[in-house]
Design an enzyme around this catalytic site. Sequence first.
Site, PDB file in Angstrom:
ATOM      1  N   THR A 198       0.831  -1.207   0.000  1.00  0.00           N
ATOM      2  CA  THR A 198       0.000   0.000   0.000  1.00  0.00           C
ATOM      3  C   THR A 198       0.862   1.252   0.000  1.00  0.00           C
ATOM      4  O   THR A 198       1.810   1.373   0.767  1.00  0.00           O
ATOM      5  CB  THR A 198      -0.909  -0.001   1.248  1.00  0.00           C
ATOM      6  OG1 THR A 198      -1.856  -1.040   1.097  1.00  0.00           O
ATOM      7  CG2 THR A 198      -1.625   1.327   1.415  1.00  0.00           C
ATOM      8  N   ARG A 226     -14.430  -6.836   0.681  1.00  0.00           N
ATOM      9  CA  ARG A 226     -13.668  -6.458   1.878  1.00  0.00           C
ATOM     10  C   ARG A 226     -13.031  -5.078   1.677  1.00  0.00           C
ATOM     11  O   ARG A 226     -12.467  -4.776   0.635  1.00  0.00           O
ATOM     12  CB  ARG A 226     -12.591  -7.509   2.138  1.00  0.00           C
ATOM     13  CG  ARG A 226     -11.676  -7.204   3.331  1.00  0.00           C
ATOM     14  CD  ARG A 226     -10.389  -6.526   2.894  1.00  0.00           C
ATOM     15  NE  ARG A 226      -9.424  -6.423   3.986  1.00  0.00           N
ATOM     16  CZ  ARG A 226      -8.300  -5.731   3.915  1.00  0.00           C
ATOM     17  NH1 ARG A 226      -7.988  -5.071   2.808  1.00  0.00           N
ATOM     18  NH2 ARG A 226      -7.471  -5.680   4.930  1.00  0.00           N
ATOM     19  N   VAL A 227     -13.121  -4.253   2.686  1.00  0.00           N
ATOM     20  CA  VAL A 227     -12.455  -2.942   2.659  1.00  0.00           C
ATOM     21  C   VAL A 227     -11.447  -2.908   3.798  1.00  0.00           C
ATOM     22  O   VAL A 227     -11.772  -3.264   4.930  1.00  0.00           O
ATOM     23  CB  VAL A 227     -13.479  -1.796   2.817  1.00  0.00           C
ATOM     24  CG1 VAL A 227     -12.777  -0.455   2.916  1.00  0.00           C
ATOM     25  CG2 VAL A 227     -14.458  -1.793   1.645  1.00  0.00           C
ATOM     26  N   GLY A 228     -10.242  -2.486   3.499  1.00  0.00           N
ATOM     27  CA  GLY A 228      -9.196  -2.409   4.525  1.00  0.00           C
ATOM     28  C   GLY A 228      -9.147  -1.040   5.176  1.00  0.00           C
ATOM     29  O   GLY A 228     -10.104  -0.257   5.125  1.00  0.00           O
ATOM     30  N   ASP A 229      -8.026  -0.760   5.772  1.00  0.00           N
ATOM     31  CA  ASP A 229      -7.837   0.528   6.454  1.00  0.00           C
ATOM     32  C   ASP A 229      -7.592   1.682   5.479  1.00  0.00           C
ATOM     33  O   ASP A 229      -7.884   2.840   5.782  1.00  0.00           O
ATOM     34  CB  ASP A 229      -6.639   0.432   7.410  1.00  0.00           C
ATOM     35  CG  ASP A 229      -5.348   0.030   6.688  1.00  0.00           C
ATOM     36  OD1 ASP A 229      -5.431  -0.744   5.703  1.00  0.00           O
ATOM     37  OD2 ASP A 229      -4.270   0.480   7.101  1.00  0.00           O
ATOM     38  N   GLY A 250      -0.086  -2.524   5.944  1.00  0.00           N
ATOM     39  CA  GLY A 250      -0.130  -3.774   6.688  1.00  0.00           C
ATOM     40  C   GLY A 250      -1.545  -4.299   6.804  1.00  0.00           C
ATOM     41  O   GLY A 250      -2.412  -3.912   6.019  1.00  0.00           O
ATOM     42  N   GLY A 252      -4.949  -4.337   7.428  1.00  0.00           N
ATOM     43  CA  GLY A 252      -5.847  -3.204   7.648  1.00  0.00           C
ATOM     44  C   GLY A 252      -6.803  -3.393   8.805  1.00  0.00           C
ATOM     45  O   GLY A 252      -7.135  -2.426   9.513  1.00  0.00           O
TER      46      GLY A 252
HETATM   47  N1  ASP Z   1      -3.411  -1.957   4.444  1.00  0.00           N
HETATM   48  C1  ASP Z   1      -3.811  -2.692   3.268  1.00  0.00           C
HETATM   49  C2  ASP Z   1      -5.140  -3.332   3.494  1.00  0.00           C
HETATM   50  O1  ASP Z   1      -5.399  -3.827   4.583  1.00  0.00           O
HETATM   51  C3  ASP Z   1      -2.858  -3.755   2.872  1.00  0.00           C
HETATM   52  C4  ASP Z   1      -1.477  -3.309   2.586  1.00  0.00           C
HETATM   53  O2  ASP Z   1      -0.891  -2.490   3.281  1.00  0.00           O
HETATM   54  O3  ASP Z   1      -0.922  -3.802   1.620  1.00  0.00           O
HETATM   55  O4  ASP Z   1      -5.902  -3.418   2.566  1.00  0.00           O
END
Ligand code: ASP
Length: 337
Positions: A198, A226-229, A250, A252
């Site tokens: 990310t 799914r939605v991450g951070d 990381g 999320g």
């Molecule tokens: N933070 C991102 C997520 O959870 C993943 C990543 O950092 O690659 O979608």
Amino acid sequence: MNRRKFLQIGAITTPLFAVKKSFAKNFDQTTKPIVISTWDSGMSVNAEAWKILSTKGTSLDAVEAGAVHIENEINCCVGLGGFPDRDGIVTLDSCIMDHQANCGAVAGLERIKHPVSVARKVMEKTPHVILVGAGAQQFALENGFVLESSELSNEAKHAYSKWLKKNEYTPVTNIENKKQNGPFAPNFFEDGTVNHDTMGLIAMDARENISGAVTTSGMAFKLHGRVGDSPIIGAGLFVDNEVGAATSSGTGEEVIRICGTHLVVEFMRQGYSPEMACKKAVERIIKRDMEKAKRLQVGFIAMNKKGQYGAYAIQKGFLFSVKSNNENQIHPSKYLL
Ligand code: ASP
């Protein structure tokens, strides 16, 4: 010059041991303009942002330009070249935030090349903050963005077909330690584990205004929907122009649980340095579930109003990149476990 070439040259000209030394020297220095970003891939992103920052442009334009740059990369875990979800569909998450707490985001966006620019349009042209899925795509098309092919990049195709054979959903993200061959190792390993990439970046311009942006294809092989951070303001990105800003990479879910970047900014408001603020947020994640944290990676980077910056991660291997008048370097983040 393509990204890989640029990174290779960067690797030759900025060995990490040299970086460590100057890190200590620059750490407390007041520096502006400045841009910091997640990972080694942040070097080319910073270079793009710098073109704007160094010509008295705004931090908002700079972070958008940096994110757009990496979204153009085909073989990268960001943008349409990124890895798909478990249904084989690339879905993109992005957000942007300026010095006045204006913000916009998109999540689960399909077949649009520049989610960060759509996020900026959400911020500037709607009364909302987040648009998702089909609605986000419809909004993008209405605003002049073009529908791209749904075909996966070669790297993503290869990784997805490998993953399909295992067909397990184990979002392992603590694998930077596998990068034994230098910081520019591939994002996919033949045993099926996947790296995360990310792109989060924070810039302070000559007027001392801070903005940030995040763009990602999210966790590889995630559940569809799914939605991450990354697109969540306060989780993947937070900017408070009185105090500073933070962004994350990381797993999320762990970042969302603690409102990670908002927490980092609040720690800076209490007087902690950017590095200590990031460390305290990482400690919060570890304290909740140490066993789980051992299997995960989360890294935060932060910048305060003086242009001081810092980072902290759960595990070894998190990197971040910094560009200012004083430096243009990759730094290894400190880590707790
Ligand atoms: N933070 C991102 C997520 O959870 C993943 C990543 O950092 O690659 O979608």
